[in-house]
Design an enzyme around this catalytic site. Structure first.
Site, mmCIF file in Angstrom:
data_model
loop_
_atom_site.group_PDB
_atom_site.id
_atom_site.type_symbol
_atom_site.label_atom_id
_atom_site.label_comp_id
_atom_site.label_asym_id
_atom_site.label_seq_id
_atom_site.Cartn_x
_atom_site.Cartn_y
_atom_site.Cartn_z
ATOM 1 N N ASN A 83 37.476 27.208 35.575
ATOM 2 C CA ASN A 83 36.400 27.173 36.547
ATOM 3 C C ASN A 83 35.156 27.871 35.984
ATOM 4 O O ASN A 83 35.190 28.467 34.910
ATOM 5 C CB ASN A 83 36.862 27.822 37.858
ATOM 6 C CG ASN A 83 36.148 27.266 39.073
ATOM 7 O OD1 ASN A 83 34.978 26.908 39.011
ATOM 8 N ND2 ASN A 83 36.858 27.203 40.186
ATOM 9 N N HIS A 113 39.221 47.212 20.370
ATOM 10 C CA HIS A 113 38.308 48.038 19.575
ATOM 11 C C HIS A 113 38.950 49.364 19.206
ATOM 12 O O HIS A 113 39.787 49.894 19.933
ATOM 13 C CB HIS A 113 36.993 48.252 20.334
ATOM 14 C CG HIS A 113 36.290 46.959 20.608
ATOM 15 N ND1 HIS A 113 35.612 46.271 19.636
ATOM 16 C CD2 HIS A 113 36.205 46.210 21.735
ATOM 17 C CE1 HIS A 113 35.119 45.159 20.149
ATOM 18 N NE2 HIS A 113 35.469 45.098 21.416
ATOM 19 N N GLY A 140 40.408 34.015 40.558
ATOM 20 C CA GLY A 140 39.049 34.365 40.167
ATOM 21 C C GLY A 140 38.861 35.838 39.859
ATOM 22 O O GLY A 140 39.401 36.711 40.534
ATOM 23 N N ARG A 178 50.618 44.286 38.965
ATOM 24 C CA ARG A 178 52.039 44.604 39.169
ATOM 25 C C ARG A 178 52.678 43.471 39.990
ATOM 26 O O ARG A 178 51.984 42.767 40.721
ATOM 27 C CB ARG A 178 52.196 45.907 39.933
ATOM 28 C CG ARG A 178 51.608 47.097 39.211
ATOM 29 C CD ARG A 178 51.849 48.373 40.006
ATOM 30 N NE ARG A 178 51.060 49.479 39.532
ATOM 31 C CZ ARG A 178 51.376 50.249 38.502
ATOM 32 N NH1 ARG A 178 52.468 50.017 37.825
ATOM 33 N NH2 ARG A 178 50.594 51.250 38.127
#
Length: 180
Positions: A83, A113, A140, A178
């Protein structure tokens, strides 16, 4: 070893090397073409974007805007749907299985990193793969961190931060994600 092989090795490397910038520029051009294409001209996957990826199955759809770091490490199975606003930082392999759907603003991160600030300033990172199984639904705004695998048929709730593997068929949500 080539720059691409170093990136895929899981070892620490500097992402500031010129070879990586050339690859990122190619991705930026393809992403820009995809994101600015006329809506009727885009097709299932805009040609430059699809050509950049490692592999693209049939009936894949990527809504604009979309962003990826390199593109060359992305493999999409048949019927994958991304999306609007999805971001794939593909310094390592990113595989999204057939029939999987990513909601708006889902982010998949491969770059890990360095913890030492001076090494981070020098661009030192390692790349860990992200694997999304078949028929997965990621809500989303969810974020999947480096090295994570989401198993077939799993569901990740919107806004979740997935820092550990998700078993096949599991439902996870939250920060960190979780089982629910």
């Amino acid at each position: 070893m080539t720059a691409r092989a170093v990136m895929g090795s899981g070892e620490w490397y500097s992402c500031l090397e010129p070879e990586y910038e050339v690859m990122r520029q190619a991705a930026r051009r393809a992403v820009h073409a995809h994101n600015t294409a006329e809506p009727d001209a885009r097709g299932a996957v805009f040609p430059l974007l699809g050509a950049l990826f490692a592999a693209v199955g049939a009936d894949v759809w990527i809504e604009a805007p979309f962003h990826c770091s390199y593109g060359i490490n992305i493999t999409l199975g048949d019927g994958v749907y991304l999306n609007a606003g999805c971001v794939v930082l593909d310094s390592a392999a990113v595989t999204i299985g057939a029939g999987s759907m990513l909601g708006p603003g889902v982010h998949l991160y491969c770059a890990d990193h360095h913890r030492d600030p001076s090494r981070r300033r020098a661009g030192i990172e390692r790349a860990l793969p992200v694997t999304i199984g078949r028929d997965v639904w990621i809500g989303g705004g969810a974020i999947v961190l480096p090295g994570v695998t989401v198993g077939d048929g799993a569901i990740v709730g919107a806004g979740s931060v997935v820092s550990r593997d998700v078993p096949e068929g599991a439902r996870v949500a939250g920060v960190p994600a979780r089982a629910i």
